[in-house]
Design an enzyme around this catalytic site. Structure first.
Site, PDB file in Angstrom:
ATOM      1  N   GLY A   1      -4.514  -0.943   5.506  1.00 15.25           N
ATOM      2  CA  GLY A   1      -3.120  -0.497   5.558  1.00 15.25           C
ATOM      3  C   GLY A   1      -2.195  -1.696   5.736  1.00 15.25           C
ATOM      4  O   GLY A   1      -1.160  -1.611   6.368  1.00 15.25           O
TER       5      GLY A   1
ATOM      6  N   ASP B   1      -5.318  -2.567   1.113  1.00 16.62           N
ATOM      7  CA  ASP B   1      -4.461  -1.376   1.045  1.00 16.62           C
ATOM      8  C   ASP B   1      -4.779  -0.641  -0.255  1.00 16.62           C
ATOM      9  O   ASP B   1      -5.428  -1.168  -1.143  1.00 16.62           O
ATOM     10  CB  ASP B   1      -2.971  -1.762   1.110  1.00 16.62           C
ATOM     11  CG  ASP B   1      -2.126  -0.638   1.739  1.00 16.62           C
ATOM     12  OD1 ASP B   1      -1.428  -0.882   2.722  1.00 16.62           O
ATOM     13  OD2 ASP B   1      -2.225   0.513   1.244  1.00 16.62           O
TER      14      ASP B   1
ATOM     15  N   ARG C   1      -2.851   0.245  -2.599  1.00 15.48           N
ATOM     16  CA  ARG C   1      -2.195  -0.276  -3.813  1.00 15.48           C
ATOM     17  C   ARG C   1      -1.813  -1.733  -3.596  1.00 15.48           C
ATOM     18  O   ARG C   1      -1.703  -2.188  -2.449  1.00 15.48           O
ATOM     19  CB  ARG C   1      -0.973   0.568  -4.162  1.00 15.48           C
ATOM     20  CG  ARG C   1       0.143   0.564  -3.123  1.00 15.48           C
ATOM     21  CD  ARG C   1       1.254   1.511  -3.565  1.00 15.48           C
ATOM     22  NE  ARG C   1       0.780   2.908  -3.601  1.00 15.48           N
ATOM     23  CZ  ARG C   1       0.711   3.659  -2.497  1.00 15.48           C
ATOM     24  NH1 ARG C   1       1.026   3.163  -1.331  1.00 15.48           N
ATOM     25  NH2 ARG C   1       0.288   4.912  -2.577  1.00 15.48           N
TER      26      ARG C   1
ATOM     27  N   ASP D   1      -9.057   2.291  -0.812  1.00 11.58           N
ATOM     28  CA  ASP D   1      -8.644   3.621  -0.356  1.00 11.58           C
ATOM     29  C   ASP D   1      -9.612   3.956   0.774  1.00 11.58           C
ATOM     30  O   ASP D   1     -10.809   4.115   0.541  1.00 11.58           O
ATOM     31  CB  ASP D   1      -8.783   4.637  -1.497  1.00 11.58           C
ATOM     32  CG  ASP D   1      -8.478   6.060  -1.016  1.00 11.58           C
ATOM     33  OD1 ASP D   1      -8.351   6.954  -1.880  1.00 11.58           O
ATOM     34  OD2 ASP D   1      -8.382   6.279   0.222  1.00 11.58           O
TER      35      ASP D   1
ATOM     36  N   TYR E   1       1.333  14.911  12.090  1.00 11.33           N
ATOM     37  CA  TYR E   1       1.080  13.513  12.461  1.00 11.33           C
ATOM     38  C   TYR E   1       0.629  13.432  13.923  1.00 11.33           C
ATOM     39  O   TYR E   1      -0.384  12.806  14.230  1.00 11.33           O
ATOM     40  CB  TYR E   1       2.371  12.729  12.246  1.00 11.33           C
ATOM     41  CG  TYR E   1       2.375  11.296  12.704  1.00 11.33           C
ATOM     42  CD1 TYR E   1       3.160  10.909  13.788  1.00 11.33           C
ATOM     43  CD2 TYR E   1       1.644  10.320  12.029  1.00 11.33           C
ATOM     44  CE1 TYR E   1       3.207   9.580  14.197  1.00 11.33           C
ATOM     45  CE2 TYR E   1       1.693   8.993  12.435  1.00 11.33           C
ATOM     46  CZ  TYR E   1       2.469   8.631  13.517  1.00 11.33           C
ATOM     47  OH  TYR E   1       2.523   7.318  13.923  1.00 11.33           O
TER      48      TYR E   1
HETATM   49  C1  VAH Z   1       7.202   7.849  13.062  1.00 17.63           C
HETATM   50  N1  VAH Z   1       7.595   5.456  13.366  1.00 17.63           N
HETATM   51  O1  VAH Z   1       8.391   8.010  13.203  1.00 17.63           O
HETATM   52  C2  VAH Z   1       6.606   6.516  13.523  1.00 17.63           C
HETATM   53  C3  VAH Z   1       6.220   6.594  14.970  1.00 17.63           C
HETATM   54  C4  VAH Z   1       6.946   7.273  17.248  1.00 17.63           C
HETATM   55  C5  VAH Z   1       7.337   7.181  15.826  1.00 17.63           C
HETATM   56  O2  VAH Z   1       5.050   7.278  15.134  1.00 17.63           O
HETATM   57  O3  VAH Z   1       6.488   8.690  12.591  1.00 17.63           O
END
Ligand code: VAH
Length: 315
Positions: A6, A32, A34, A51, A141
């Site tokens: 990455g 990375d 790409r 990848d 996330y």
């Molecule tokens: C985001 N910059 O905004 C990242 C980070 C705490 C924020 O994880 O997803």
């Protein structure tokens, strides 16, 4: 050698440069999915297409370069992940598991994997958020980062893998354009100020979030990775803090150096993400275990960001 997965990302670009300053550039392999747009990533040392979901390709690179350390940074950030939840989960989780499994198999000495304040959620105490507390992240996330933290702890406990991690706040740097992060308004705003434009902020002016200037994030990462293994008491991920500010406060900081700079506010879907995160972080565990201490506050960051972005302005 050191493998950075990455390497073209917001953190990856800067961490690769920092590692190539610390070690022989030829020993720091940037990888990375790409090819990089940034020539320095190619010129500064080896670059490999990878990848991280392609386990065979990752294994081939580990066999070829025999890395002592792997920094695994590839992931979708918060705002982007919400738009493609199943791919975000796959990349963030299967990518990490490929790295952890191959690192055990090939006895990689150390692995680094970034977590985030996104592991906290609306039930979490918002001020001076503790190292141990209610998490309940409500973004894809954040869910993937919380699960990843538990996997890191499991691989350390079950296989003795020396995997280390930091819960970064929003990171701000001048070397890379912002990715799909919710905190990236704080990167965009400096670019607009230097370009002599006004900025329309996608968060409310009083959205107070934990933030950190990139040099502090790099220092924390390298300090953590060089600390003696027996000083690392947290094997999920360390809370890490430096400062907290709101869009109104960063605007005022910029206006001191760019009079007339104006910001308007048009909150979008990222406001709900920001509202689910802490306002400030208790990082006393990092300070006690491996001597964490930030260098940059808001005004010092603003001065440095504006200086570097002005230098990078097209002549
Ligand atoms: C985001 N910059 O905004 C990242 C980070 C705490 C924020 O994880 O997803």
């Amino acid at each position: 050698t050191v493998l950075v997965i990455g390497a073209c990302g917001q953190l990856g670009l800067e961490l690769t440069a920092a590692l190539r300053e610390k070690y022989e550039p030829a020993h720091v392999i940037a990888a990375d999915v790409r090819a990089p747009k940034q020539p320095e990533l190619l010129a500064g040392g080896p670059f490999e297409l990878l990848d991280v979901l392609d386990k065979a390709r990752l294994e081939q690179l580990i066999q070829q370069y025999e890395p002592k350390q792997i920094y695994h940074l590839a992931a979708l950030l918060s705002a982007t992940a919400e738009k493609d939840p199943m791919f975000a989960w796959k990349l963030n989780m299967d990518g990490l598991l490929n790295v952890l499994n191959l690192s055990v198999q090939y006895q990689v000495a150390q692995v680094y994997w970034p977590s985030s304040i996104a592991v906290f959620g609306p039930d979490t105490p918002r001020h001076d958020t503790p190292q141990l507390c209610i998490m309940n992240p409500n973004t894809v996330y954040g869910i993937s980062k919380l699960a990843g933290e538990q996997w890191c702890e499991w691989y350390h406990r079950k296989h003795g893998l020396d995997v280390r991690s930091l819960r970064y706040p929003g990171l701000i740097g001048y070397k890379s354009l912002p990715g799909g992060g919710t905190t990236d308004y704080a990167v965009d705003i400096y670019h607009k100020a230097v370009a002599g434009e006004n900025y329309q902020c996608f968060l409310k002016e009083d959205s107070y979030l934990p933030m950190m200037y990139m040099p502090d994030a790099l220092k924390a990462t390298l300090d953590l990775m060089h600390a003696p293994a027996d000083s690392i008491k947290v094997r999920t991920s360390y809370n890490l803090g430096a400062m907290s500010f709101s869009p109104a406060e960063i605007t005022a900081s910029i206006q001191q150096q760019v009079p007339g700079f104006e910001v308007s506010y048009a909150p979008d879907q990222r406001q709900a993400i920001a509202d689910s995160w802490p306002a400030s972080i208790d990082d006393s565990a990092a300070r006690q275990d491996w001597g964490w201490q930030p260098d940059f506050d808001l005004d010092k960051m603003t001065a440095d960001m504006l200086l570097h972005l002005k230098e990078m302005q097209p002549a």
